[in-house]
Scaffold this active site. Structure first.
Site, PDB file in Angstrom:
ATOM      1  N   PHE A 228       0.915  -1.269  -0.126  1.00 34.72           N
ATOM      2  CA  PHE A 228      -0.055  -0.001  -0.058  1.00 34.72           C
ATOM      3  C   PHE A 228       0.840   1.430   0.087  1.00 34.72           C
ATOM      4  O   PHE A 228       0.842   2.067   0.841  1.00 34.72           O
ATOM      5  CB  PHE A 228      -1.061   0.063   1.469  1.00 34.72           C
ATOM      6  CG  PHE A 228      -1.793  -1.186   1.376  1.00 34.72           C
ATOM      7  CD1 PHE A 228      -2.855  -1.460   0.742  1.00 34.72           C
ATOM      8  CD2 PHE A 228      -1.298  -2.386   2.265  1.00 34.72           C
ATOM      9  CE1 PHE A 228      -3.771  -2.731   0.710  1.00 34.72           C
ATOM     10  CE2 PHE A 228      -1.965  -3.392   2.427  1.00 34.72           C
ATOM     11  CZ  PHE A 228      -3.129  -3.722   1.896  1.00 34.72           C
ATOM     12  N   ASP A 250       1.168  -1.023  -4.952  1.00 39.02           N
ATOM     13  CA  ASP A 250      -0.053  -0.283  -5.041  1.00 39.02           C
ATOM     14  C   ASP A 250      -0.950  -0.650  -6.132  1.00 39.02           C
ATOM     15  O   ASP A 250      -0.248  -1.098  -7.223  1.00 39.02           O
ATOM     16  CB  ASP A 250       0.359   1.222  -4.987  1.00 39.02           C
ATOM     17  CG  ASP A 250      -0.875   2.138  -4.255  1.00 39.02           C
ATOM     18  OD1 ASP A 250      -0.660   2.480  -3.228  1.00 39.02           O
ATOM     19  OD2 ASP A 250      -1.860   2.331  -4.865  1.00 39.02           O
ATOM     20  N   SER A 251      -2.172  -0.452  -5.899  1.00 35.78           N
ATOM     21  CA  SER A 251      -3.110  -0.803  -6.896  1.00 35.78           C
ATOM     22  C   SER A 251      -3.195   0.328  -7.871  1.00 35.78           C
ATOM     23  O   SER A 251      -4.067   0.339  -8.900  1.00 35.78           O
ATOM     24  CB  SER A 251      -4.523  -1.173  -6.228  1.00 35.78           C
ATOM     25  OG  SER A 251      -4.871  -0.210  -5.296  1.00 35.78           O
ATOM     26  N   ASP A 300       0.437  -0.693   5.249  1.00 31.90           N
ATOM     27  CA  ASP A 300      -0.382   0.547   5.451  1.00 31.90           C
ATOM     28  C   ASP A 300      -1.483   0.451   4.750  1.00 31.90           C
ATOM     29  O   ASP A 300      -1.485   1.542   3.902  1.00 31.90           O
ATOM     30  CB  ASP A 300       0.600   1.749   5.417  1.00 31.90           C
ATOM     31  CG  ASP A 300       0.152   2.990   5.771  1.00 31.90           C
ATOM     32  OD1 ASP A 300      -0.904   2.821   6.714  1.00 31.90           O
ATOM     33  OD2 ASP A 300       0.348   3.976   5.198  1.00 31.90           O
ATOM     34  N   CYS A 340      -5.801   2.149  10.128  1.00 36.88           N
ATOM     35  CA  CYS A 340      -6.295   3.552  10.428  1.00 36.88           C
ATOM     36  C   CYS A 340      -7.708   3.670  10.333  1.00 36.88           C
ATOM     37  O   CYS A 340      -8.342   4.739  10.317  1.00 36.88           O
ATOM     38  CB  CYS A 340      -5.800   4.426   9.107  1.00 36.88           C
ATOM     39  SG  CYS A 340      -6.485   3.874   7.503  1.00 36.88           S
TER      40      CYS A 340
HETATM   41  N1  SAH Z   1       1.924   4.080   3.176  1.00 37.21           N
HETATM   42  C1  SAH Z   1       1.507   5.376   2.423  1.00 37.21           C
HETATM   43  C2  SAH Z   1      -0.087   5.711   2.187  1.00 37.21           C
HETATM   44  C3  SAH Z   1      -0.976   4.335   2.145  1.00 37.21           C
HETATM   45  S1  SAH Z   1      -2.707   4.828   1.737  1.00 37.21           S
HETATM   46  C4  SAH Z   1       2.183   6.640   2.756  1.00 37.21           C
HETATM   47  O1  SAH Z   1       2.921   6.645   3.659  1.00 37.21           O
HETATM   48  O2  SAH Z   1       2.220   7.475   1.892  1.00 37.21           O
HETATM   49  C5  SAH Z   1      -3.101   3.223   1.058  1.00 37.21           C
HETATM   50  C6  SAH Z   1      -2.871   2.963  -0.346  1.00 37.21           C
HETATM   51  O3  SAH Z   1      -3.345   1.573  -0.393  1.00 37.21           O
HETATM   52  C7  SAH Z   1      -3.430   3.900  -1.399  1.00 37.21           C
HETATM   53  O4  SAH Z   1      -2.168   4.264  -2.185  1.00 37.21           O
HETATM   54  C8  SAH Z   1      -4.132   2.980  -2.209  1.00 37.21           C
HETATM   55  O5  SAH Z   1      -3.751   3.046  -3.907  1.00 37.21           O
HETATM   56  C9  SAH Z   1      -3.686   1.526  -1.966  1.00 37.21           C
HETATM   57  N2  SAH Z   1      -4.780   0.333  -2.002  1.00 37.21           N
HETATM   58  C10 SAH Z   1      -5.940   0.391  -1.531  1.00 37.21           C
HETATM   59  N3  SAH Z   1      -6.393  -0.933  -1.783  1.00 37.21           N
HETATM   60  C11 SAH Z   1      -5.217  -1.680  -2.267  1.00 37.21           C
HETATM   61  C12 SAH Z   1      -5.194  -3.047  -2.630  1.00 37.21           C
HETATM   62  N4  SAH Z   1      -5.978  -3.887  -2.304  1.00 37.21           N
HETATM   63  N5  SAH Z   1      -4.121  -3.472  -2.908  1.00 37.21           N
HETATM   64  C13 SAH Z   1      -2.905  -2.545  -3.310  1.00 37.21           C
HETATM   65  N6  SAH Z   1      -3.066  -1.069  -2.846  1.00 37.21           N
HETATM   66  C14 SAH Z   1      -4.159  -0.896  -2.425  1.00 37.21           C
END
Ligand code: SAH
Length: 400
Positions: A228, A250-251, A300, A340
């Site tokens: 993430f 990330d997706s 995260d 979160c």
């Molecule tokens: N750790 C980052 C914030 C993460 S926010 C920082 O410090 O800046 C959560 C992220 O998860 C987002 O970018 C979203 O695009 C991604 N996301 C949400 N669901 C997902 C999934 N199932 N697989 C991969 N990424 C995902």
């Protein structure tokens, strides 16, 4: 005459503890005519004045308290004083840590329910998330302008929570110049591009700043899996602090494209980074099946539980990714794991992670507890504001 909200018998207890919310179930009647967002006095069933707040008829939270002081009027001067106090309380943090981005106003804990103001270099990005904050938008914008005359003020009130207040999404310039495509910010010794017009939240996950910095201690020579990843946050700290390799998952292709630019912006070795557009749930399984291993894993995820009804499903989601992470860690490896979801208590989250380690047959220790950065304060009388929970765990040996 100002309208009044009269509480049911003995429902003033939370207000006497200076908790800022009044739920619809605690209200017996409303005297006088009042529009959404306007100011009401709150009286006990016996007619005692308790507080003054913003009325929100569409929300389950009927009133959010602006003040517990009967002599304090809600006016532009009121907002100016509260905003100034909130700004001042962050000035040392910004100065002493080389920050050009920071949350300046964190809603309820700063005495300004429903209002978020984040600074990104020369821009202030605001979210008006309650009927009361929305009602005072122009006055608040005027105060912000007088506190930071050269800043561009941009609104990002496109968060889903506005719906609960009967408000439509809303975004655009409130004052000053239009923000560029990306605003460059400094965080500790690193630089990031933030998309304040279209990025998540107000553009960057400012709340994870201290936790990203905490990763430095474990990064040297490590093979890191950053799940993430968004625009690279944790991964970029890991590269900066000597990681041998960082895999960012990330997706969102847009987020990963910005992650690449952020790596270049910091003159870090792009060859040491692998950015993979994928679903984390799937790729963790793929890595498990191919027996890939890591020294450090970061989990995260976005908010899995938006409501109480979603908590059980959310718990399964957290358990799933944490279980897989424990299987992918080398003995001695480090897991940074977060939730979160405000509805998830720290105790429940810890239990879920403990169950995940147990099912992965991994002996694990918690070596650190993490939370939101100090510019996202939690008022002691408003524990609801503590939404970000995290743990650093050290994986031990696998057991049979
Ligand atoms: N750790 C980052 C914030 C993460 S926010 C920082 O410090 O800046 C959560 C992220 O998860 C987002 O970018 C979203 O695009 C991604 N996301 C949400 N669901 C997902 C999934 N199932 N697989 C991969 N990424 C995902």
């Amino acid at each position: 005459m100002k309208a009044s909200v009269i509480l049911k018998n003995s429902r003033e207890k939370s207000l006497l503890r200076r908790h800022p919310w009044i739920f619809s179930g605690a209200v017996t009647k409303i005297i006088g005519s009042i529009q959404p967002g306007e100011t009401v006095d709150i009286l006990s069933s016996k007619g005692k004045w308790l507080a003054r707040g913003a009325y929100s008829p569409f929300s389950q939270i009927t009133v959010r308290v602006w003040t517990f002081d009967p002599d304090e009027d809600i006016s532009q001067e009121f907002f100016h004083a509260r905003l100034k106090q909130a700004f001042n309380s962050r000035s040392l943090l910004m100065k002493n840590n080389n920050l050009t981005a920071c949350r300046l106003v964190n809603a309820e804990p700063d005495g300004l329910p429903g209002l978020i103001v984040d600074r990104y270099a020369d821009f202030l990005v605001c979210q008006f998330l309650s009927a009361g904050a929305e009602h005072w938008k122009q006055e608040i914008a005027a105060c912000l302008k007088s506190l930071m005359p050269h800043a561009g003020i941009y609104e990002r009130s496109d968060a889903d929570v506005r719906e609960k207040e009967g408000l439509k999404p809303c975004a655009g310039v409130l004052s000053g110049q239009e923000p560029p495509e990306f605003v460059e910010i400094q965080e500790n010794d690193l630089y990031f591009l933030a998309d304040i017009r279209r990025g998540h939240k107000t553009g960057f996950y400012l709340d994870q700043r201290d936790n990203r910095a905490a990763l430095a201690e474990y990064a040297e020579n490590a093979e890191v899996l950053n799940c993430f990843a968004y625009t690279g946050g944790f991964g970029i700290y890991a590269l900066k602090h000597g990681a041998a390799k960082v895999t960012n998952i990330d997706s969102s292709a847009d987020a990963l494209a910005l992650c690449e630019r952020n790596i270049a912006l910091n003159d870090l070795d792009i060859a040491a980074a692998e950015n993979v557009e994928s679903d984390v749930f799937q790729i963790l399984r793929k890595y498990r099946d191919s027996r890939r291993q890591f020294d450090v894993i970061i989990l995260d995820p976005p908010k899995f539980a938006e409501s109480r009804g979603q908590l059980e499903r959310a718990a399964r989601g957290y358990k799933d990714i944490n279980l897989l992470a424990f299987k992918l860690l080398r003995p001695g490896g480090i897991l940074f794991t977060f939730s979160c979801s405000g509805l998830m208590t720290p105790e429940l989250f810890q239990k879920i992670v403990a169950d995940a380690a147990l099912d992965a047959k991994c002996e694990a220790q918690m070596i650190r507890q993490l939370g939101q950065a100090s510019d996202h304060p939690v008022a002691l009388n408003f524990p609801e504001g503590h939404y970000l929970k995290g743990m650093v765990c050290r994986a031990g040996n696998m057991f049979p």
